[in-house]
Design a protein around this motif. Structure first.
Motif, PDB file in Angstrom:
ATOM      1  N   GLU A 253       3.416  -1.377   4.477  1.00 37.20           N
ATOM      2  CA  GLU A 253       4.509  -2.312   4.750  1.00 37.20           C
ATOM      3  C   GLU A 253       3.872  -3.697   4.796  1.00 37.20           C
ATOM      4  O   GLU A 253       2.973  -3.920   5.613  1.00 37.20           O
ATOM      5  CB  GLU A 253       5.115  -1.972   6.119  1.00 37.20           C
ATOM      6  CG  GLU A 253       6.423  -2.651   6.398  1.00 37.20           C
ATOM      7  CD  GLU A 253       7.554  -2.010   5.609  1.00 37.20           C
ATOM      8  OE1 GLU A 253       7.842  -0.826   5.823  1.00 37.20           O
ATOM      9  OE2 GLU A 253       8.125  -2.705   4.770  1.00 37.20           O
TER      10      GLU A 253
ATOM     11  N   CYS B 297      -1.867   0.640   5.261  1.00 41.06           N
ATOM     12  CA  CYS B 297      -0.565   0.171   5.706  1.00 41.06           C
ATOM     13  C   CYS B 297       0.311  -0.003   4.471  1.00 41.06           C
ATOM     14  O   CYS B 297      -0.096  -0.615   3.495  1.00 41.06           O
ATOM     15  CB  CYS B 297      -0.703  -1.150   6.454  1.00 41.06           C
ATOM     16  SG  CYS B 297       0.882  -1.772   7.046  1.00 41.06           S
TER      17      CYS B 297
ATOM     18  N   MET C 181      -5.726  -3.762   6.285  1.00 41.01           N
ATOM     19  CA  MET C 181      -5.429  -2.532   7.032  1.00 41.01           C
ATOM     20  C   MET C 181      -5.786  -1.313   6.206  1.00 41.01           C
ATOM     21  O   MET C 181      -4.954  -0.496   5.874  1.00 41.01           O
ATOM     22  CB  MET C 181      -3.960  -2.495   7.439  1.00 41.01           C
ATOM     23  CG  MET C 181      -3.615  -3.587   8.429  1.00 41.01           C
ATOM     24  SD  MET C 181      -1.923  -3.512   8.996  1.00 41.01           S
ATOM     25  CE  MET C 181      -1.932  -2.087  10.057  1.00 41.01           C
TER      26      MET C 181
ATOM     27  N   HIS D 229      -2.472  -8.202   5.440  1.00 42.94           N
ATOM     28  CA  HIS D 229      -1.961  -6.834   5.308  1.00 42.94           C
ATOM     29  C   HIS D 229      -2.975  -5.916   4.621  1.00 42.94           C
ATOM     30  O   HIS D 229      -3.185  -4.772   5.020  1.00 42.94           O
ATOM     31  CB  HIS D 229      -0.652  -6.902   4.518  1.00 42.94           C
ATOM     32  CG  HIS D 229      -0.206  -5.636   3.875  1.00 42.94           C
ATOM     33  ND1 HIS D 229       0.211  -4.544   4.600  1.00 42.94           N
ATOM     34  CD2 HIS D 229      -0.118  -5.287   2.568  1.00 42.94           C
ATOM     35  CE1 HIS D 229       0.547  -3.572   3.754  1.00 42.94           C
ATOM     36  NE2 HIS D 229       0.352  -3.999   2.528  1.00 42.94           N
TER      37      HIS D 229
HETATM   38 CU   LIG Z   1       0.441  -3.422   8.426  1.00 44.58          CU
END
Ligand SMILES: [Cu+2]
Length: 226
Positions: free
Chosen positions: A194, A192, A203, A200
Motif C-alpha cells: 500500500e 508493503c 518496507m 514506502h
Molecule cells: Cu507501508
C-alpha cells in the motif's frame, strides 16, 4: 508454464486455484464483450448501413439485453462466491487451534516491526520482544501454524508475503488476525503493498522459514540479547 511466484504455504495452491477460477469467468466475459463490440461494427459497416439508427435503450427489446447481461453477471458472481467459500473460510475465518507462534506485525512509516512473545510464549505480556530494524527478518518454524496480528501505527499499510499468498491491510486502530503455515524453508519477501509515503519502498522485510531447532536457537539468542 509457471506464472505464479514461488509457492511456500499450506494454502498457496488454494489461492492459485481461485485465480484460475476467476480467470475463466472473466476470460469468457472478455471474449463475449469483444464479440458484442466488434460484430455490430462489421454487420453495420457504412457500405451496408449508410445511416445509423438512433437507439435510446428504453424499449423492451433493448432492455432485455441489459437484463440478460446483469443476470449473467450476478450468476457468475454467486458461482464464484459459492466455489471460493471453502478457501475463504480456511484462510480468513478460522485460525487453527494449534498455533506454534503468535506474533504481531506492525506497519509504520517506514518499516515492519515484529513483536515476538517472550519466554512465557504469550503475546501482549511484559516480556514481549520488539524487533524494530530496517529490512529485519521474521523467523518462523516450518510446518507450524503461525498466528499474526496485523496492525498499523500511522497510515494504512499492507502486509504482503507473495510466496504465502498472504496479503492483508494493516489499518490504524484495528487488529487483523490471520494465520499461515509455511511449507518450504527459505527466505521470503514481506513487503508493503500500500503506497504509504515517500519511503514506502523501504518496507522490504523478510520471513525466514527454518527448522524447529534453528527457530528455537534464534529465539533463545533473541531473548539473550534483551
Ligand atoms: Cu507501508
Amino acid at each position: 508454464m509457471e506464472i505464479f511466484p514461488e509457492s511456500a504455504s499450506s494454502y498457496s495452491s488454494d489461492i492459485d486455484n481461485l485465480f484460475w477460477l476467476i480467470m475463466v469467468f472473466v476470460g469468457i466475459a472478455f471474449v463475449a464483450s469483444l464479440i458484442i463490440l466488434i460484430y455490430p461494427l462489421i454487420k453495420n459497416h457504412h457500405s451496408k448501413v449508410p445511416r445509423a439508427e438512433y437507439i435510446t435503450g428504453n424499449q423492451k427489446k433493448h432492455l432485455k439485453w441489459i437484463v440478460i447481461g446483469m443476470v449473467l453477471m450476478a450468476i457468475s458472481d454467486f458461482a464464484i462466491l459459492f466455489i471460493e467459500h471453502g478457501t475463504w473460510a480456511k484462510t480468513q475465518e478460522h485460525v487453527p487451534d494449534d498455533v506454534e507462534l503468535h506474533v504481531s506485525v506492525i506497519g509504520k512509516q517506514w518499516n515492519w516491526v515484529f513483536i515476538y512473545p517472550g519466554p512465557d510464549k504469550k503475546l501482549n505480556t511484559a516480556d514481549d520482544v520488539v524487533v524494530d530494524q530496517l529490512n529485519s527478518e521474521l523467523h518462523i518454524p516450518i510446518n507450524k501454524n503461525i498466528k499474526v496480528d496485523i496492525k498499523a501505527r500511522d497510515v494504512v499499510h499492507s502486509m504482503f508475503v507473495p510466496a504465502f499468498r498472504f496479503k492483508y491491510d494493516a489499518i490504524p486502530g484495528r487488529t487483523v488476525t490471520r494465520w499461515f503455515r509455511a511449507t518450504k524453508e527459505g527466505k521470503y519477501d514481506l513487503s508493503c503493498a500500500e503506497i504509504c509515503g515517500v519511503l514506502h519502498s523501504n518496507m522490504r522485510n523478510f520471513i525466514v522459514v527454518e527448522s524447529q531447532e534453528q527457530y528455537e536457537e534464534f529465539l533463545s539468542n533473541l531473548y539473550q540479547s534483551q
